[in-house]
Design a protein around this motif. Structure first.
Motif, PDB file in Angstrom:
ATOM      1  N   LYS A 125       0.326 -12.820  19.093  1.00 42.94           N
ATOM      2  CA  LYS A 125       1.175 -11.854  18.399  1.00 42.94           C
ATOM      3  C   LYS A 125       1.708 -12.443  17.089  1.00 42.94           C
ATOM      4  CE  LYS A 125       5.111  -8.845  19.076  1.00 42.94           C
ATOM      5  NZ  LYS A 125       6.174  -8.416  19.967  1.00 42.94           N
ATOM      6  N   ASN A 126       2.117 -13.709  17.105  1.00 41.12           N
ATOM      7  CA  ASN A 126       2.620 -14.364  15.892  1.00 41.12           C
ATOM      8  C   ASN A 126       1.526 -14.512  14.846  1.00 41.12           C
ATOM      9  OD1 ASN A 126       5.185 -14.581  16.878  1.00 41.12           O
ATOM     10  ND2 ASN A 126       4.995 -16.732  17.485  1.00 41.12           N
ATOM     11  N   GLU A 127       0.303 -14.845  15.301  1.00 39.23           N
ATOM     12  CA  GLU A 127      -0.817 -14.975  14.363  1.00 39.23           C
ATOM     13  C   GLU A 127      -1.125 -13.633  13.707  1.00 39.23           C
ATOM     14  OE1 GLU A 127      -4.336 -16.892  15.815  1.00 39.23           O
ATOM     15  OE2 GLU A 127      -3.176 -18.506  16.733  1.00 39.23           O
ATOM     16  N   ALA A 128      -1.084 -12.567  14.494  1.00 35.43           N
ATOM     17  CA  ALA A 128      -1.344 -11.234  13.949  1.00 35.43           C
ATOM     18  C   ALA A 128      -0.275 -10.857  12.934  1.00 35.43           C
ATOM     19  CB  ALA A 128      -1.402 -10.203  15.070  1.00 35.43           C
ATOM     20  N   SER A 129       0.983 -11.154  13.222  1.00 32.99           N
ATOM     21  CA  SER A 129       2.044 -10.805  12.279  1.00 32.99           C
ATOM     22  C   SER A 129       1.964 -11.658  11.019  1.00 32.99           C
ATOM     23  CB  SER A 129       3.415 -10.937  12.945  1.00 32.99           C
ATOM     24  OG  SER A 129       3.694 -12.296  13.230  1.00 32.99           O
ATOM     25  N   ILE A 130       1.547 -12.903  11.156  1.00 33.62           N
ATOM     26  CA  ILE A 130       1.380 -13.756   9.971  1.00 33.62           C
ATOM     27  C   ILE A 130       0.281 -13.189   9.081  1.00 33.62           C
ATOM     28  CG2 ILE A 130       0.596 -16.026   9.192  1.00 33.62           C
ATOM     29  CD1 ILE A 130       2.070 -17.206  11.621  1.00 33.62           C
ATOM     30  N   TRP A 131      -0.850 -12.816   9.672  1.00 38.10           N
ATOM     31  CA  TRP A 131      -1.948 -12.259   8.882  1.00 38.10           C
ATOM     32  C   TRP A 131      -1.571 -10.919   8.277  1.00 38.10           C
ATOM     33  CZ3 TRP A 131      -5.356 -15.126   6.889  1.00 38.10           C
ATOM     34  CH2 TRP A 131      -5.804 -16.263   7.528  1.00 38.10           C
ATOM     35  N   GLY A 142       1.485 -10.025   7.441  1.00 38.14           N
ATOM     36  CA  GLY A 142       2.400 -10.352   6.348  1.00 38.14           C
ATOM     37  C   GLY A 142       1.658 -10.862   5.127  1.00 38.14           C
ATOM     38  N   PHE A 143       0.657 -11.727   5.368  1.00 36.79           N
ATOM     39  CA  PHE A 143      -0.147 -12.254   4.260  1.00 36.79           C
ATOM     40  C   PHE A 143      -0.916 -11.135   3.574  1.00 36.79           C
ATOM     41  CE2 PHE A 143      -4.034 -14.409   2.665  1.00 36.79           C
ATOM     42  CZ  PHE A 143      -3.423 -15.203   1.709  1.00 36.79           C
ATOM     43  N   LYS A 144      -1.484 -10.223   4.364  1.00 36.56           N
ATOM     44  CA  LYS A 144      -2.220  -9.090   3.801  1.00 36.56           C
ATOM     45  C   LYS A 144      -1.289  -8.198   2.991  1.00 36.56           C
ATOM     46  CE  LYS A 144      -5.016  -5.137   5.127  1.00 36.56           C
ATOM     47  NZ  LYS A 144      -5.533  -4.327   6.226  1.00 36.56           N
ATOM     48  N   ALA A 145      -0.089  -7.939   3.512  1.00 36.78           N
ATOM     49  CA  ALA A 145       0.877  -7.122   2.774  1.00 36.78           C
ATOM     50  C   ALA A 145       1.276  -7.795   1.469  1.00 36.78           C
ATOM     51  CB  ALA A 145       2.111  -6.872   3.639  1.00 36.78           C
ATOM     52  N   PHE A 146       1.424  -9.123   1.500  1.00 37.11           N
ATOM     53  CA  PHE A 146       1.757  -9.875   0.286  1.00 37.11           C
ATOM     54  C   PHE A 146       0.660  -9.730  -0.762  1.00 37.11           C
ATOM     55  CE2 PHE A 146       1.102 -13.931  -1.974  1.00 37.11           C
ATOM     56  CZ  PHE A 146       2.244 -13.935  -2.747  1.00 37.11           C
ATOM     57  N   LEU A 147      -0.594  -9.867  -0.332  1.00 36.26           N
ATOM     58  CA  LEU A 147      -1.718  -9.770  -1.271  1.00 36.26           C
ATOM     59  C   LEU A 147      -1.906  -8.359  -1.811  1.00 36.26           C
ATOM     60  CD1 LEU A 147      -4.442 -12.032   0.339  1.00 36.26           C
ATOM     61  CD2 LEU A 147      -2.973 -12.537  -1.600  1.00 36.26           C
ATOM     62  N   MET A 148      -1.553  -7.362  -1.033  1.00 35.76           N
ATOM     63  CA  MET A 148      -1.766  -5.985  -1.448  1.00 35.76           C
ATOM     64  C   MET A 148      -0.629  -5.420  -2.295  1.00 35.76           C
ATOM     65  SD  MET A 148      -4.635  -5.152  -0.641  1.00 35.76           S
ATOM     66  CE  MET A 148      -5.832  -6.220   0.051  1.00 35.76           C
ATOM     67  N   ARG A 149       0.420  -6.182  -2.486  1.00 34.34           N
ATOM     68  CA  ARG A 149       1.493  -5.720  -3.373  1.00 34.34           C
ATOM     69  C   ARG A 149       0.944  -5.574  -4.776  1.00 34.34           C
ATOM     70  NH1 ARG A 149       6.398  -9.707  -2.568  1.00 34.34           N
ATOM     71  NH2 ARG A 149       6.244  -9.823  -0.339  1.00 34.34           N
ATOM     72  N   GLY A 150       1.434  -4.601  -5.480  1.00 37.79           N
ATOM     73  CA  GLY A 150       0.939  -4.342  -6.838  1.00 37.79           C
ATOM     74  C   GLY A 150       1.181  -5.498  -7.780  1.00 37.79           C
ATOM     75  N   ASN A 151       2.338  -6.164  -7.683  1.00 36.76           N
ATOM     76  CA  ASN A 151       2.631  -7.215  -8.647  1.00 36.76           C
ATOM     77  C   ASN A 151       1.750  -8.445  -8.451  1.00 36.76           C
ATOM     78  OD1 ASN A 151       3.847  -7.945  -6.263  1.00 36.76           O
ATOM     79  ND2 ASN A 151       5.852  -8.347  -7.152  1.00 36.76           N
TER      80      ASN A 151
END
Length: 168
Positions: free
Chosen positions: A4-10, A12-21
């Motif tokens: 579960k922690n690994e999934a949330s880390i990935w 979070g990382f995906k959300a970070f990369l997909m941010r417009g800025n």
């Protein structure tokens, strides 16, 4: 680490990369690197030779001896030297680069954006004028229709004897 922690880390990382800025920053770095080559080519190929026509292209050789004797160059140099020529050269390189960027890129882009904005405002202004004139025409039509109907009493037509047709 749990699944579960690994999934949330990935996630979070995906959300970070997909941010417009983040994407905009990556594009800016790539464009900046390509643009650096253009600016350096202009400075080295056109500006430096023009500056060199009035003096020297390499200012690194200019120095002053603070504590002597100052002999030799490079690692074999003795004494304490102030290499003011390299500082002056770096400063000139910065000023020349900034001027090239401003006059060849920033200023023309600002003019272009100002023209586009002026066209947009002009287009909006003509649309407002058209809308206002259409509204005025509709009001005139309404007033003409009211005048053709004749006198009214509380919104209901009035008979010839003064009694309204739609009395309550």
């Amino acid at each position: 680490m749990s699944e579960k922690n690994e999934a949330s880390i990935w996630q979070g990382f995906k959300a970070f990369l997909m941010r417009g800025n983040v994407v905009d920053l990556a594009v800016a770095v790539v464009i900046g690197a390509a643009f650096t080559n253009i600016v350096n080519a202009v400075v080295k190929g056109m500006i430096n030779p023009l500056v060199g026509a009035f003096g020297t292209q390499n200012l690194d050789t200019y120095s002053s001896c603070l504590k002597g004797p100052c002999t030799g160059t490079g690692d074999a140099a003795t004494g304490v030297r102030i290499l003011w020529g390299s500082v002056l050269g770096a400063t000139l390189q910065f000023v020349i680069t900034a001027a090239v960027v401003y006059f060849l890129m920033v200023m023309p882009m600002a003019r272009y954006l100002a023209r586009v904005e002026a066209r947009r405002k002009a287009r909006e202004g003509t649309q407002e004028i058209v809308e206002i004139s259409e509204l005025e025409v509709l009001k005139e039509i309404r007033d003409e229709l009211v005048a053709q109907r004749g006198p009214q009493h509380d919104g209901f037509p009035v008979r010839g004897d003064g009694a309204g047709y739609g009395e309550r």
